[in-house]
Design a protein around this motif. Structure first.
Motif, PDB file in Angstrom:
ATOM      1  N   UNK A   1      52.762  26.640  41.789  1.00 28.49           N
ATOM      2  CA  UNK A   1      51.538  26.919  42.528  1.00 28.49           C
ATOM      3  C   UNK A   1      50.958  28.272  42.107  1.00 28.49           C
ATOM      4  N   UNK A   2      51.844  29.266  42.054  1.00 30.05           N
ATOM      5  CA  UNK A   2      51.420  30.623  41.690  1.00 30.05           C
ATOM      6  C   UNK A   2      50.848  30.651  40.277  1.00 30.05           C
ATOM      7  N   UNK A   3      51.547  29.986  39.367  1.00 31.26           N
ATOM      8  CA  UNK A   3      51.090  30.000  37.982  1.00 31.26           C
ATOM      9  C   UNK A   3      49.747  29.291  37.835  1.00 31.26           C
ATOM     10  N   UNK A   4      49.569  28.178  38.566  1.00 29.58           N
ATOM     11  CA  UNK A   4      48.284  27.477  38.505  1.00 29.58           C
ATOM     12  C   UNK A   4      47.174  28.359  39.042  1.00 29.58           C
ATOM     13  N   UNK A   5      47.440  28.998  40.174  1.00 23.02           N
ATOM     14  CA  UNK A   5      46.419  29.864  40.771  1.00 23.02           C
ATOM     15  C   UNK A   5      46.060  30.994  39.813  1.00 23.02           C
ATOM     16  N   UNK A   6      47.085  31.597  39.213  1.00 24.10           N
ATOM     17  CA  UNK A   6      46.840  32.706  38.278  1.00 24.10           C
ATOM     18  C   UNK A   6      46.039  32.224  37.076  1.00 24.10           C
ATOM     19  N   UNK A   7      46.377  31.026  36.616  1.00 28.42           N
ATOM     20  CA  UNK A   7      45.684  30.481  35.460  1.00 28.42           C
ATOM     21  C   UNK A   7      44.206  30.227  35.761  1.00 28.42           C
ATOM     22  N   UNK A   8      43.932  29.712  36.954  1.00 31.38           N
ATOM     23  CA  UNK A   8      42.541  29.458  37.332  1.00 31.38           C
ATOM     24  C   UNK A   8      41.769  30.773  37.422  1.00 31.38           C
ATOM     25  N   UNK A   9      42.385  31.765  38.059  1.00 29.31           N
ATOM     26  CA  UNK A   9      41.703  33.054  38.208  1.00 29.31           C
ATOM     27  C   UNK A   9      41.374  33.651  36.851  1.00 29.31           C
ATOM     28  N   UNK A  10      42.334  33.531  35.932  1.00 32.90           N
ATOM     29  CA  UNK A  10      42.088  34.103  34.604  1.00 32.90           C
ATOM     30  C   UNK A  10      41.069  33.305  33.805  1.00 32.90           C
ATOM     31  N   UNK A  11      40.918  32.021  34.142  1.00 32.24           N
ATOM     32  CA  UNK A  11      40.080  31.156  33.313  1.00 32.24           C
ATOM     33  C   UNK A  11      38.611  31.154  33.692  1.00 32.24           C
ATOM     34  N   UNK A  12      38.310  31.673  34.877  1.00 34.98           N
ATOM     35  CA  UNK A  12      36.909  31.649  35.303  1.00 34.98           C
ATOM     36  C   UNK A  12      36.216  32.922  34.832  1.00 34.98           C
ATOM     37  N   UNK A  13      35.213  32.747  34.012  1.00 34.71           N
ATOM     38  CA  UNK A  13      34.524  33.916  33.460  1.00 34.71           C
ATOM     39  C   UNK A  13      33.024  33.665  33.409  1.00 34.71           C
ATOM     40  N   UNK A  14      32.318  34.700  33.012  1.00 28.30           N
ATOM     41  CA  UNK A  14      30.894  34.547  32.750  1.00 28.30           C
ATOM     42  C   UNK A  14      30.712  33.518  31.645  1.00 28.30           C
ATOM     43  N   UNK A  15      29.657  32.730  31.737  1.00 28.22           N
ATOM     44  CA  UNK A  15      29.283  31.921  30.589  1.00 28.22           C
ATOM     45  C   UNK A  15      28.982  32.906  29.464  1.00 28.22           C
ATOM     46  N   UNK A  16      29.231  32.518  28.204  1.00 26.44           N
ATOM     47  CA  UNK A  16      29.138  33.488  27.108  1.00 26.44           C
ATOM     48  C   UNK A  16      27.812  34.244  27.096  1.00 26.44           C
ATOM     49  N   UNK A  17      27.911  35.538  26.960  1.00 28.11           N
ATOM     50  CA  UNK A  17      26.728  36.393  26.907  1.00 28.11           C
ATOM     51  C   UNK A  17      26.865  37.307  25.701  1.00 28.11           C
ATOM     52  N   UNK A  18      25.755  37.721  25.135  1.00 27.36           N
ATOM     53  CA  UNK A  18      25.863  38.678  24.027  1.00 27.36           C
ATOM     54  C   UNK A  18      26.380  40.029  24.525  1.00 27.36           C
TER      55      UNK A  18
END
Lengths: 358, 209
Positions: A52-69
């Protein structure tokens, strides 16, 4: 989900509770001694929550801004200059002292001419009267050290800042005898393992047109001719700037594979396989014969000749630590049915089996 | 939460800016701000070096016009420098700068077109879900990723913005409330929890695998 109830214990947390928890997010994004201490112990006590912890950590790390210059260096400097020059313009008008009024009476061109005359006079005096000083600033004459390793030899170098570089065989590094005040730059060809001493000057590894930038970490860089650049991160954080302007950051246990064409991908890596060489681990992982030949030649500085027909699909896996060549050859031949012959630096591998597709 | 940007960006050109990092990196926001208010140019260099790249990213999230963002950053710093000596105390530099830049951008948008509404910014702050640790490109994982991205784009702008502030900018709920001009921390929490609730189904699906 009850965000208001402060009394929910972490053991009762659902996924979305972790995803919204400041203390948890802080640990995922900025692990430090304080928050790691708590979560390490908590995970030991609640091993069933690990997934559970690893999944949560993975989601938090994976959400980012859509690519920007990114802001280019040029723009960065441009804005800075405009900001610092702004008050000079406005404060001049505000101050209105006799000093500025005095200058306002004289056209700017005349002021410029006046400065020019002063400058020319100063240069003339400096050059003809006093003479040009013999030795200019010694800072510019940076002394670079170049180290390379022949085939079959690995070496470790200690840099002036306390960092160490382990250089694999047939590789080369260049670095200044003393790093300058703002950065630590090292150039590399081939493969090396870096253990960078943490300090404020960034440590920059230049491999071809690619720059790898870090503050304090350990990582492996491998670039052979006609092969991709591999950057494998063990601890800390590195960012890689490619010649075409992209930047990638790596987390521990991630490896960047950058093709000469500029395309890249991130993967995980087997640390023994990728960085075992520095601890004298010779690792074969489903390796085919040409690869084994090349590894052995590089590792022991020998020449290997293959005689007879070999099965193309044959692979070999094995790990040797600080082993002499004969033992490695014995190991390989034991499982493959090949024979070896050592004649000083020349090795001959033969396959007595006639049937090549066994 | 530690939301100081970890600046290792750019290089030799920022020679001067590099040194100031040493001086200020272990100081609190309040101390840095006080030094800046007293006219310490090094404090300004430090703020500029640390916050310009992330202000640029945040600003671009807001509006795609990079000239507007650059002007906004420029005007913001010019304004702050002119007001040195009279700046009020602040607790979080990042939250303060984000909110101020937002206002600058709004002012710029209004200058271009007087009918700019908050509503027209609904498409802003696009989020992306891109797992870093994908060892193998599995097909179902890709499908799942695009589903997840779809859900993220269905969130409201303020929900997306709050999530980015929480995850990418590492702001606390208190700071998020400040940036989004919400009344209290509770409202910021609610905003995030609603967004997470909307993502719940797909999140549960992830865990089960």
């Amino acid at each position: 989900m009850k965000p208001e109830k402060k009394l929910i214990r972490y053991t009762d947390y659902e996924l979305e509770d972790f995803l919204g928890d400041e203390f948890f997010i802080d640990w995922v994004k900025n692990p430090n001694v304080d928050n790691s201490h708590f979560w390490d112990i908590w995970l030991q006590k609640n091993p069933e929550k690990r997934t559970l912890i690893l999944s949560a950590a993975n989601i938090i790390r994976s959400i980012t801004y859509a690519p920007l210059p990114q802001l280019s260096e040029h723009e960065y400097l441009d804005i800075f200059e405009k900001i610092i020059k702004e008050p000079a313009r406005s404060s001049k008008a505000k101050m209105g002292s006799w000093f500025y009024k005095f200058f306002e009476l004289i056209p700017p061109t005349k002021i410029a001419a006046c400065f020019l005359i002063c400058f020319v006079a100063w240069v003339t005096i400096e050059v003809y009267w006093i003479g040009v000083p013999e030795e200019e600033t010694p800072v510019l004459a940076e002394e670079w050290i170049e180290k390379s390793t022949p085939i079959g030899v690995k070496s470790t170098f200690f840099l002036s800042d306390g960092s160490t570089i382990t250089l694999n065989s047939e590789s080369k590094i260049r670095f200044p005898k003393n790093f300058d005040q703002v950065k630590r730059t090292v150039e590399i060809e081939g493969e090396a393992f870096f253990e960078v001493k943490k300090e404020n000057r960034p440590f920059i590894v230049q491999s071809g047109n690619t720059k790898i930038q870090v503050l304090g970490t350990s990582f492996n860089v491998n670039k052979k001719t006609n092969e991709p650049l591999y950057v494998a991160l063990v601890t800390g954080k590195v960012s890689v700037d490619t010649h075409n302007g992209s930047r990638m950051t790596l987390e521990p246990n991630e490896m960047l594979v950058l093709e000469d064409s500029g395309s890249f991908r991130k993967t995980g890596f087997d640390s023994k396989d990728v960085i075992g060489w520095k601890d004298k681990f010779l690792v074969f992982k489903s390796s085919k014969l040409p690869e084994i030949k090349e590894r052995l030649e590089q590792w022991y500085g020998v020449q290997i000749e293959l005689k007879g027909k070999f099965d193309e699909n044959w692979t070999y896996s094995g790990v040797y630590k600080d082993e002499i060549l004969e033992n490695v050859l014995r190991g390989i031949c034991m499982t493959s049915g090949m024979n070896y012959k050592i004649n000083d630096k020349k090795i001959t591998l033969t396959n007595p089996k006639k049937h090549e597709n066994s | 939460m530690n939301n100081k940007p970890q600046s290792i960006n750019q290089e030799a050109v920022m020679i001067r800016h590099q040194e100031v990092i040493q001086i200020f990196q272990h100081k609190s926001d309040a101390e840095v701000w006080a030094a800046f208010n007293l006219g310490d140019e090094r404090a300004f260099n430090y703020l500029y070096r640390l916050y310009t790249p992330i202000l640029y990213r945040y600003g671009l999230g807001f509006c795609g016009d990079d000239n507007l963002v650059k002007d906004g950053i420029q005007n913001l710093f010019i304004y702050l420098r002119a007001k040195r000596g009279n700046l009020s105390e602040i607790r979080s530099i990042k939250a303060y700068l984000f909110r101020s830049l937002q206002n600058e951008i709004f002012r710029g948008l209004k200058g271009q077109n007087s009918s700019v509404h908050f509503d027209s910014l609904e498409h802003c702050f696009q989020i992306e879900y891109s797992p870093e640790t994908r060892y193998i490109a599995r097909e179902d994982e890709e499908i799942e990723q695009s589903k997840f991205n779809q859900l993220l784009s269905n969130l409201t702008r303020r929900q997306r913005q709050a999530i980015l502030l929480l995850y990418e900018e590492n702001l606390t709920y208190k700071e998020i409330a400040e940036v989004l001009e919400l009344n209290d921390t509770k409202s910021a929490r609610k905003l995030v929890y609603r967004a997470l609730a909307a993502l719940k189904d797909i999140l549960i699906f992830r865990i089960k695998k």
